[in-house]
Design a protein around this motif. Structure first.
Motif, PDB file in Angstrom:
ATOM      1  N   PHE A  34      54.307  51.337  67.572  1.00 27.24           N
ATOM      2  CA  PHE A  34      54.836  50.656  66.397  1.00 27.24           C
ATOM      3  C   PHE A  34      54.948  51.604  65.205  1.00 27.24           C
ATOM      4  CE2 PHE A  34      50.745  50.415  64.213  1.00 27.24           C
ATOM      5  CZ  PHE A  34      49.851  50.527  65.271  1.00 27.24           C
ATOM      6  N   GLU A  87      60.767  49.156  69.011  1.00 28.21           N
ATOM      7  CA  GLU A  87      60.150  48.163  69.908  1.00 28.21           C
ATOM      8  C   GLU A  87      59.026  47.365  69.242  1.00 28.21           C
ATOM      9  OE1 GLU A  87      60.599  46.799  72.919  1.00 28.21           O
ATOM     10  OE2 GLU A  87      62.521  47.830  72.762  1.00 28.21           O
ATOM     11  N   MET A  88      58.216  48.034  68.412  1.00 24.59           N
ATOM     12  CA  MET A  88      57.056  47.403  67.774  1.00 24.59           C
ATOM     13  C   MET A  88      56.174  46.713  68.825  1.00 24.59           C
ATOM     14  SD  MET A  88      57.424  48.358  64.651  1.00 24.59           S
ATOM     15  CE  MET A  88      56.261  47.433  63.655  1.00 24.59           C
ATOM     16  N   GLU A  89      55.770  47.499  69.822  1.00 18.97           N
ATOM     17  CA  GLU A  89      54.920  46.972  70.906  1.00 18.97           C
ATOM     18  C   GLU A  89      53.489  46.816  70.375  1.00 18.97           C
ATOM     19  OE1 GLU A  89      56.168  46.295  74.199  1.00 18.97           O
ATOM     20  OE2 GLU A  89      54.252  45.251  74.034  1.00 18.97           O
ATOM     21  N   THR A  90      52.883  45.631  70.616  1.00 19.92           N
ATOM     22  CA  THR A  90      51.600  45.340  69.967  1.00 19.92           C
ATOM     23  C   THR A  90      50.391  46.002  70.623  1.00 19.92           C
ATOM     24  OG1 THR A  90      51.272  43.396  71.343  1.00 19.92           O
ATOM     25  CG2 THR A  90      52.357  43.063  69.221  1.00 19.92           C
ATOM     26  N   PRO A  92      51.065  46.492  64.099  1.00 22.28           N
ATOM     27  CA  PRO A  92      51.907  46.025  65.201  1.00 22.28           C
ATOM     28  C   PRO A  92      52.401  44.584  65.028  1.00 22.28           C
ATOM     29  CG  PRO A  92      49.616  46.188  65.872  1.00 22.28           C
ATOM     30  CD  PRO A  92      49.693  46.766  64.499  1.00 22.28           C
TER      31      PRO A  92
END
Lengths: 106, 155
Positions: A43, A25-28, A63
């Motif tokens: 992330f 997903e690499m959610e920030t 991220p």
């Protein structure tokens, strides 16, 4: 468990061209959901690639690397049939390791 | 004190460096555990270079961007590749100046690996992108502006 990585390692001349596509997903941690709550950061932080037990690339990521990250690099000294192993670890302790055999360039 | 406690207890790199020096752990092992929080929280090029252990970076024409567009239609997925022709390059980092935190990623380049890496990063808006290279203990950088027509922070 997350989806497997797609790894391609191709030998051309004396260098191995490695391309990796990871599913993450690499959610920030900067985004808010519909109710206004911050979506927690999630992330990949560390990526390590090894060939015959030797590290050929290691990375630290934040991220700001895109969702479903792509990575490519080249190293010398690989042989067709030998394996390149890639491992990532995310900030929640999630981990995944996948490998691919080196192929000859078409 | 085990390794995990040691890493937690110290301010990261110094303790790690001591342990590597003392032969307690191999550099490769240490790296797998390491995540340079200070570097990822730095807000600009200079602070990032300092957090990476340098004092300042020199602009270099031997660092080039590969596959990086002049204009990115989608800021969520901007391809950026960096190639360094500086001898003894052992680290490459990619920084997006106007993101909330500058550094997107850093790569350690061991012997035998070419100093060229490509990935994709998020960009909130049009910004300068810096490629920072460490070679033989010194820091160098190159800059390229990438225009973003649609920001990458909305998801």
């Amino acid at each position: 468990m997350s989806d497997p990585m797609r790894i391609r390692a191709q030998l051309s001349g004396s260098t191995v061209d490695v391309r990796v596509l990871m599913a993450h997903e690499m959610e920030t941690g900067q985004r808010r959901d519909a109710s206004g709550k911050t979506v927690p950061a999630w992330f990949i932080q560390n990526v390590t690639a090894t060939y015959n037990g030797k590290t050929v690339l290691s990375a630290q990521w934040g991220p700001a690397v895109s969702k479903n990250p792509f990575l490519s690099f080249r190293f010398s000294g690989g042989k067709v049939g030998d394996k390149v192993v890639v491992t990532w670890v995310d900030n929640k302790g999630g981990k995944r390791t996948d490998e691919a055999a080196i192929t000859a360039a078409a | 004190m085990n390794r995990r406690e040691a890493i937690k207890a110290g301010s990261g790199t110094t303790v790690l460096a001591m342990m590597i020096g003392a032969g307690l752990i191999k550099p490769t092992d240490a790296f797998a555990q390491e995540w340079n929080k200070n570097a990822f929280e730095a807000k600009n090029l200079n602070d990032t270079v300092k957090a990476l252990g340098g004092t300042s970076a020199v602009e270099s024409k031997d660092i080039t961007f590969v596959n990086a567009p002049d204009i990115a239609e989608n800021g969520a997925v901007v391809p950026v590749g960096v190639q360094s022709r500086i001898g003894k390059t052992d680290m490459i980092a990619i920084l997006v100046e106007k993101n909330p935190n500058s550094m997107a990623c850093s790569f350690n380049i061991p012997d035998g690996t070419e100093a060229v890496v490509s990935t994709r990063v998020k960009m909130g808006q049009t910004s300068n992108v810096h490629a920072v290279v460490r070679a033989d203990g010194k820091f160098y950088y190159a800059t390229k502006e990438i225009k973003v027509t649609l920001g990458g922070c909305g998801g």
